[in-house]
Motif scaffolding. Sequence first.
Motif, PDB file in Angstrom:
ATOM      1  N   ASP A  88       0.823  -1.208   0.000  1.00 60.31           N
ATOM      2  CA  ASP A  88       0.000   0.000   0.000  1.00 60.31           C
ATOM      3  C   ASP A  88       0.860   1.263   0.000  1.00 60.31           C
ATOM      4  O   ASP A  88       0.502   2.267  -0.625  1.00 60.31           O
ATOM      5  N   ALA A  89       1.983   1.221   0.693  1.00 60.61           N
ATOM      6  CA  ALA A  89       2.874   2.384   0.730  1.00 60.61           C
ATOM      7  C   ALA A  89       3.415   2.676  -0.663  1.00 60.61           C
ATOM      8  O   ALA A  89       3.598   3.848  -1.035  1.00 60.61           O
ATOM      9  N   ASP A  90       3.670   1.624  -1.444  1.00 58.86           N
ATOM     10  CA  ASP A  90       4.119   1.826  -2.828  1.00 58.86           C
ATOM     11  C   ASP A  90       3.045   2.543  -3.645  1.00 58.86           C
ATOM     12  O   ASP A  90       3.351   3.448  -4.426  1.00 58.86           O
ATOM     13  N   VAL A  91       1.794   2.136  -3.477  1.00 57.48           N
ATOM     14  CA  VAL A  91       0.699   2.750  -4.229  1.00 57.48           C
ATOM     15  C   VAL A  91       0.560   4.222  -3.844  1.00 57.48           C
ATOM     16  O   VAL A  91       0.379   5.086  -4.708  1.00 57.48           O
ATOM     17  N   VAL A  92       0.632   4.514  -2.560  1.00 60.20           N
ATOM     18  CA  VAL A  92       0.549   5.916  -2.115  1.00 60.20           C
ATOM     19  C   VAL A  92       1.668   6.735  -2.748  1.00 60.20           C
ATOM     20  O   VAL A  92       1.439   7.845  -3.254  1.00 60.20           O
ATOM     21  N   ASP A  93       2.873   6.190  -2.758  1.00 59.80           N
ATOM     22  CA  ASP A  93       4.010   6.924  -3.347  1.00 59.80           C
ATOM     23  C   ASP A  93       3.816   7.120  -4.851  1.00 59.80           C
ATOM     24  O   ASP A  93       4.151   8.183  -5.392  1.00 59.80           O
ATOM     25  N   LEU A  94       3.308   6.113  -5.535  1.00 57.63           N
ATOM     26  CA  LEU A  94       3.070   6.237  -6.974  1.00 57.63           C
ATOM     27  C   LEU A  94       2.040   7.325  -7.264  1.00 57.63           C
ATOM     28  O   LEU A  94       2.208   8.138  -8.173  1.00 57.63           O
ATOM     29  N   LEU A  95       0.957   7.331  -6.487  1.00 62.40           N
ATOM     30  CA  LEU A  95      -0.077   8.352  -6.676  1.00 62.40           C
ATOM     31  C   LEU A  95       0.478   9.740  -6.409  1.00 62.40           C
ATOM     32  O   LEU A  95       0.249  10.675  -7.181  1.00 62.40           O
ATOM     33  N   GLU A  96       1.220   9.882  -5.318  1.00 63.60           N
ATOM     34  CA  GLU A  96       1.759  11.195  -4.965  1.00 63.60           C
ATOM     35  C   GLU A  96       2.799  11.674  -5.975  1.00 63.60           C
ATOM     36  O   GLU A  96       3.050  12.884  -6.088  1.00 63.60           O
ATOM     37  N   SER A  97       3.409  10.741  -6.719  1.00 62.71           N
ATOM     38  CA  SER A  97       4.390  11.129  -7.737  1.00 62.71           C
ATOM     39  C   SER A  97       3.728  11.567  -9.038  1.00 62.71           C
ATOM     40  O   SER A  97       4.417  11.913 -10.002  1.00 62.71           O
ATOM     41  N   GLY A  98       2.368  11.545  -9.075  1.00 61.46           N
ATOM     42  CA  GLY A  98       1.654  12.024 -10.245  1.00 61.46           C
ATOM     43  C   GLY A  98       1.325  10.964 -11.268  1.00 61.46           C
ATOM     44  O   GLY A  98       1.110  11.284 -12.443  1.00 61.46           O
ATOM     45  N   ARG A 179       5.330  -1.618  11.589  1.00 62.60           N
ATOM     46  CA  ARG A 179       6.610  -1.974  10.991  1.00 62.60           C
ATOM     47  C   ARG A 179       6.605  -3.427  10.523  1.00 62.60           C
ATOM     48  O   ARG A 179       7.208  -3.769   9.515  1.00 62.60           O
ATOM     49  N   VAL A 180       5.936  -4.290  11.278  1.00 58.32           N
ATOM     50  CA  VAL A 180       5.945  -5.724  10.969  1.00 58.32           C
ATOM     51  C   VAL A 180       4.836  -6.096   9.990  1.00 58.32           C
ATOM     52  O   VAL A 180       5.058  -6.798   8.994  1.00 58.32           O
ATOM     53  N   ILE A 181       3.599  -5.664  10.289  1.00 56.45           N
ATOM     54  CA  ILE A 181       2.439  -5.923   9.428  1.00 56.45           C
ATOM     55  C   ILE A 181       1.716  -4.590   9.254  1.00 56.45           C
ATOM     56  O   ILE A 181       0.794  -4.279   9.999  1.00 56.45           O
ATOM     57  N   PRO A 182       2.134  -3.787   8.288  1.00 61.08           N
ATOM     58  CA  PRO A 182       1.551  -2.446   8.155  1.00 61.08           C
ATOM     59  C   PRO A 182       0.033  -2.500   7.980  1.00 61.08           C
ATOM     60  O   PRO A 182      -0.477  -3.237   7.132  1.00 61.08           O
ATOM     61  N   ARG A 183      -0.668  -1.732   8.810  1.00 59.48           N
ATOM     62  CA  ARG A 183      -2.116  -1.642   8.623  1.00 59.48           C
ATOM     63  C   ARG A 183      -2.423  -0.924   7.315  1.00 59.48           C
ATOM     64  O   ARG A 183      -1.707  -0.011   6.919  1.00 59.48           O
ATOM     65  N   ARG A 184      -3.492  -1.360   6.665  1.00 61.41           N
ATOM     66  CA  ARG A 184      -3.822  -0.859   5.337  1.00 61.41           C
ATOM     67  C   ARG A 184      -4.474   0.515   5.424  1.00 61.41           C
ATOM     68  O   ARG A 184      -5.310   0.768   6.296  1.00 61.41           O
ATOM     69  N   PRO A 185      -4.104   1.435   4.519  1.00 65.99           N
ATOM     70  CA  PRO A 185      -4.617   2.805   4.608  1.00 65.99           C
ATOM     71  C   PRO A 185      -6.116   2.870   4.353  1.00 65.99           C
ATOM     72  O   PRO A 185      -6.682   2.083   3.600  1.00 65.99           O
ATOM     73  N   LEU A 186      -6.747   3.830   4.983  1.00 65.07           N
ATOM     74  CA  LEU A 186      -8.164   4.081   4.745  1.00 65.07           C
ATOM     75  C   LEU A 186      -8.355   4.764   3.402  1.00 65.07           C
ATOM     76  O   LEU A 186      -7.419   5.315   2.817  1.00 65.07           O
ATOM     77  N   GLY A 187      -9.590   4.742   2.915  1.00 61.11           N
ATOM     78  CA  GLY A 187      -9.892   5.404   1.662  1.00 61.11           C
ATOM     79  C   GLY A 187      -9.531   6.880   1.678  1.00 61.11           C
ATOM     80  O   GLY A 187      -9.099   7.439   0.663  1.00 61.11           O
ATOM     81  N   SER A 188      -9.674   7.514   2.840  1.00 68.77           N
ATOM     82  CA  SER A 188      -9.350   8.939   2.946  1.00 68.77           C
ATOM     83  C   SER A 188      -7.868   9.194   2.684  1.00 68.77           C
ATOM     84  O   SER A 188      -7.493  10.202   2.074  1.00 68.77           O
TER      85      SER A 188
END
Length: 429
Positions: A88-98, A179-188
């Motif tokens: 999920d962190a990868d997806v957030v970074d991809l979105l924020e990169s435009g 850090r071990v099992i990152p909780r998944r981000p909310l839609g917001s």
Amino acid sequence: MTRPYRLVIWGPGDMGGRALQAALRSADFDVVGVKVFSPHKDGRDIGELVGLAPVGVTATTSKEAILALDADCVVHTPTTPSLLRGADADVVDLLESGKNVVSAASYHNPSMTNWLSASRTPLSVLRTVAEMKVTGDAFGPSLRPALTAVKWGMRALDSAPARPLRPAVERLAGPVVDRVIPRRPLGSRLQVACEKGGVSLHGTGLHPGLMVEQVLLRLAGLLDEVTEVRFLEVGDLSAAPDGMWGGLESLGFGTPLGAVDSDHAIGLMQHFYFNDVLGNVGHALFGVGSDAVRVERHIYPVPARVTVRAGGTVIEPGTVGAIHMTYRGYIGDRLFMTNEECWHVGPGNAHLGPDHPRSLSGGHVITLDGSPCRVEMRNEMDDEAYSADWSAVTDISVRAMLAAVPELCAAPTGVAMPDLTPRYRLENA
């Protein structure tokens, strides 16, 4: 935005590899980057990765190199276990990169929560993980000892003497769990990432995606009123690639019957997909928000009748040869949808009920109850013609993802959903 669309493929495994191959053969796309995870693929020409002629673009293991690319859209095809490792962190970074993102890994309705959502407390996540059953090695060899430690730790923490310590442990556990099992981000959180990058996010594939969010919901338009729906998918996984979930044993096949129940890892991971499906149906057909939808799961194994060797897994009679997974959606106490997955390995181990597709190879059944009638749709494989080619399932998912790219690139900023409203064009005949 006009063709060709500048595309990135994230994770060229089974599905991502076919997406890469299809995109390279299409005039609609210009593949400008490929994110790989295996060191032996780093630096290789992306055409050669999928058996085509060199195209002059090399694959990379560098996330930073991908983020720096000028690309219109990323086709995101990670493995399901990677959703426990920070995908999920990868997806957030991809979105924020435009970069717009179309993903096969959930995001069909990010407003629906699940057991690993950021809205869950750290200790509630640990309680779920403590009961999780794991087979195979999709999560690596260190997971089983870790699960044992978590189980004993939670038992101690939930004991009466430790009750006064829980508030303090809850506060301290958050950073450790993430850090071990990152909780998944909310839609917001995903919406904020989309707005920062000025882009959109969409989740699609065969199921979730095409079969329910479009086919079932379009069929619902034939009825004046819908009271309850059911979706059933039956599939023979004997030709599924070993890379899917790390092999069939990781899904539970070929293991003792007691190793698979509603707490098996496959059951928990499917919530990442099917909660979204149930939330979409609840909203589209019954007008409720995600917070009004409750999801229950039930999973049971079925013993194999015949020996089957599938990839690196051998299924012996008496071990798990089929798995039936049921996810029920409720609005209050009212059941509004049943989503069932019935997977088996080899035709001789098919577990078919009287209302299942009449095919050992698999198929789908969609049922809608309402007024003025009941609607049912079936598709069934031709057992004689079926060659156990898993690529057919993958190719449908790939087509759905690539077909979404132009619409996604033109969509308003945010999380994009299928548009089921009637649309018309002038006839040019």
